[in-house]
Design a protein around this motif. Sequence first.
Motif: not given
Length: 270
Positions: A180, A182, A58-59, A63-64
């Motif tokens: 992070r 998870y 997802r990241e 976002s990237n």
Amino acid sequence: MFYLIGLGLGDAKDITVKGLEIIKKCDKVLLESYTSILSVGKEVLEEYYGRSLILADRELCESNIDDTLKEAKVKDIALLVVGDPLGATTHTDMLLRAKQFGVEFQIIHNASIINAVSCCGLQLYSFGETVSIPFWTETWKPDSFFGKIVENFARNLHTLCLLDIKVKEPTEESLTKKVRQYMDPKFMTVKDAANQLLQIIDKKINTGITRQTLAVGLSRVGAPDQQIAVMTLEKMLELDLGPPLHSLVIPAPHLHPLEIDYLDQFKEQR
């Protein structure tokens, strides 16, 4: 070129010929791993496609993705998506960003649950708006999706309910930390969905939808061990359709005779 390639719903062999040809020639191939999953893992896909894949969580996708899109200005890069690549809004956003960066793109479509749900016998043109049912928490129990089910039901339309999945979701505790952590992967079952729906139904009376309303549970659509079961929402609390992915359909109140006949076979199996 940036390619968005649909993988279909079953296993490695559901890729289209066009999609496979593109995968083999690309400089880099990413496998989107959070909006859905296949019945086989990354290693099986790599063996069949004959090349290594990079997992895109997802990241990376939300976002990237800009770095990947900019790289596609000078290289051929593919992002593989379970089902059809435009089934999730995330991928539509990617294409808008690609256009913004002046990156050419191509979409290779494939089967998705949106059309494969017809395997239960309900006619596709009688489906209304699709809804997503999220996992509830102790402090967050949204029910706005139920209003859309009620609207479809009132218009004599079926509702496809897409059930939540959690893959590489950060824990709440780690959101404020540099490192992070998870949660374990989590996939909503038809039993989970029915449980949440019944709690809403018990609070919202006179919607036309009750505990005795007919529901269709589907699991692993497109795979050899696909399962379909038809019963009341209340009875679905006892249903185990095995491993993910699961989907739930609330049929319209008045069905076409062919739909009734087709659904009957899935009642007899239980």
